[in-house]
Design an enzyme around this catalytic site. Structure first.
Site, PDB file in Angstrom:
ATOM      1  N   GLU A  63      96.891  53.258 -19.617  1.00  0.00           N
ATOM      2  CA  GLU A  63      97.020  52.689 -18.244  1.00  0.00           C
ATOM      3  C   GLU A  63      97.349  53.809 -17.124  1.00  0.00           C
ATOM      4  OE1 GLU A  63      99.654  49.261 -18.571  1.00  0.00           O
ATOM      5  OE2 GLU A  63      97.992  48.385 -19.800  1.00  0.00           O
ATOM      6  N   ALA A  65      98.609  54.058 -13.012  1.00  0.00           N
ATOM      7  CA  ALA A  65      99.172  53.540 -11.628  1.00  0.00           C
ATOM      8  C   ALA A  65      98.320  52.963 -10.745  1.00  0.00           C
ATOM      9  CB  ALA A  65     100.273  54.309 -10.910  1.00  0.00           C
ATOM     10  N   CYS A  72      90.730  50.743 -21.671  1.00  0.00           N
ATOM     11  CA  CYS A  72      91.017  49.993 -22.970  1.00  0.00           C
ATOM     12  C   CYS A  72      91.038  50.959 -24.051  1.00  0.00           C
ATOM     13  CB  CYS A  72      89.925  48.928 -23.112  1.00  0.00           C
ATOM     14  SG  CYS A  72      90.025  47.701 -21.912  1.00  0.00           S
ATOM     15  N   GLU A  74      89.579  50.165 -26.801  1.00  0.00           N
ATOM     16  CA  GLU A  74      88.218  50.434 -27.768  1.00  0.00           C
ATOM     17  C   GLU A  74      87.434  51.390 -27.492  1.00  0.00           C
ATOM     18  OE1 GLU A  74      89.610  47.613 -26.548  1.00  0.00           O
ATOM     19  OE2 GLU A  74      88.989  45.852 -27.285  1.00  0.00           O
ATOM     20  N   CYS A 111      87.229  43.155 -24.384  1.00  0.00           N
ATOM     21  CA  CYS A 111      86.885  42.849 -22.832  1.00  0.00           C
ATOM     22  C   CYS A 111      85.276  42.980 -22.673  1.00  0.00           C
ATOM     23  CB  CYS A 111      87.686  43.359 -21.761  1.00  0.00           C
ATOM     24  SG  CYS A 111      87.271  45.040 -21.525  1.00  0.00           S
TER      25      CYS A 111
HETATM   26  N1  THU Z   1      92.974  46.129 -23.322  1.00  0.00           N
HETATM   27  C1  THU Z   1      92.550  46.734 -24.197  1.00  0.00           C
HETATM   28  O1  THU Z   1      92.748  47.865 -24.424  1.00  0.00           O
HETATM   29  N2  THU Z   1      91.571  46.238 -25.093  1.00  0.00           N
HETATM   30  C2  THU Z   1      91.159  44.963 -24.829  1.00  0.00           C
HETATM   31  O2  THU Z   1      90.441  44.557 -25.769  1.00  0.00           O
HETATM   32  C3  THU Z   1      91.875  43.979 -23.965  1.00  0.00           C
HETATM   33  C4  THU Z   1      92.613  44.948 -22.945  1.00  0.00           C
HETATM   34  C5  THU Z   1      94.096  46.649 -22.485  1.00  0.00           C
HETATM   35  C6  THU Z   1      93.697  47.174 -21.172  1.00  0.00           C
HETATM   36  C7  THU Z   1      95.225  46.867 -20.391  1.00  0.00           C
HETATM   37  O3  THU Z   1      95.661  48.347 -20.768  1.00  0.00           O
HETATM   38  C8  THU Z   1      95.980  46.032 -21.192  1.00  0.00           C
HETATM   39  O4  THU Z   1      95.087  45.833 -22.346  1.00  0.00           O
HETATM   40  C9  THU Z   1      96.272  44.579 -20.403  1.00  0.00           C
HETATM   41  O5  THU Z   1      95.113  44.107 -20.050  1.00  0.00           O
END
Ligand code: THU
Length: 160
Positions: A63, A65, A72, A74, A111
Site C-alpha cells: 500500500e 499513502a 494488490c 496478485e 479484484c
Molecule cells: N487487495 C489485494 O491485494 N488483493 C485482492 O484480491 C483484494 C484487495 C488489497 C488491496 C489493498 O491493499 C487491500 O487489499 C484492501 O483493499
C-alpha cells in the site's frame, strides 16, 4: 430482445481435498501475508504462483499513502514473476488474506483489475491458469481466469 445467460463454474474444496502441490501453493500464499505492507487497510493479502518449471514465487499487497499508488498481492506477484522469468507461464495462483487476527473465513476473490492482469497472463501464454482462492471455510477453485471475468476485454478485440 435476446438474452445471454453466462454461468461460472466454481469448485469449493475443503483444504484437505486439495492436491499436495495446491496445498503447498496455498501455504506459500498464507505465509506471504506476513510480508504485506498494509498500514492503511490492515488487510494483508498474500499470493503465490506456480511456474511451469515448478518454482513458486510469492508476493503480497503493497500500500501507499497515496492510496491508488499501492498494488494488490496478485498483481505484485504476477508482475514480479513475469519480470524475473519472462518465458515461464503460470500454471496456478493461490491467494489468501489475513484480517483481524485470522485468515478470512470466506474465500478471497481477486479484484477486477487483478482479474484483467491474470487474464492477460493466461492469454500471453495461451494456457489456462488455475485460481485457488483460500478461505478458512473452503477454497474456491476455477480452472481458468476466464471463469472469473466473463465478457472480458483482451488482445483479440484490438485485432478485430
Ligand atoms: N487487495 C489485494 O491485494 N488483493 C485482492 O484480491 C483484494 C484487495 C488489497 C488491496 C489493498 O491493499 C487491500 O487489499 C484492501 O483493499
Amino acid at each position: 430482445m435476446q438474452e445471454i445467460n453466462l454461468t461460472t463454474k466454481i469448485a469449493v474444496y475443503p483444504l484437505e481435498e486439495c492436491s499436495e502441490v495446491e496445498k503447498k501453493l496455498i501455504d506459500r500464499a498464507k505465509q506471504a501475508t506476513l510480508g504485506s505492507y498494509a498500514p492503511y487497510s490492515n488487510f494483508r493479502v498474500g499470493a503465490a504462483v506456480l511456474l511451469e518449471n515448478g518454482e513458486i514465487i510469492a508476493g503480497n499487497n503493497q500500500e501507499n499513502a497515496a492510496y491508488p499508488s499501492g498494488l494488490c498481492a496478485e498483481r505484485t506477484t504476477v508482475f514480479f514473476a513475469h519480470a524475473a522469468y519472462p518465458d515461464q507461464k503460470i500454471i496456478a495462483i493461490a491467494v489468501a488474506a489475513w484480517s483481524n487476527g485470522t485468515f478470512t473465513s470466506n474465500a478471497i476473490t481477486p479484484c477486477g483489475g487483478c482479474r484483467q492482469v491474470l487474464l492477460e497472463s493466461e492469454n500471453r501464454f495461451q494456457s489456462p491458469m488455475r485460481v485457488l482462492m483460500y478461505g478458512e471455510e473452503g477454497v474456491y477453485v476455477v480452472d481458468s481466469v476466464k471463469q472469473l471475468l466473463p465478457l472480458s476485454f483482451g488482445d483479440e478485440m484490438l485485432k478485430s
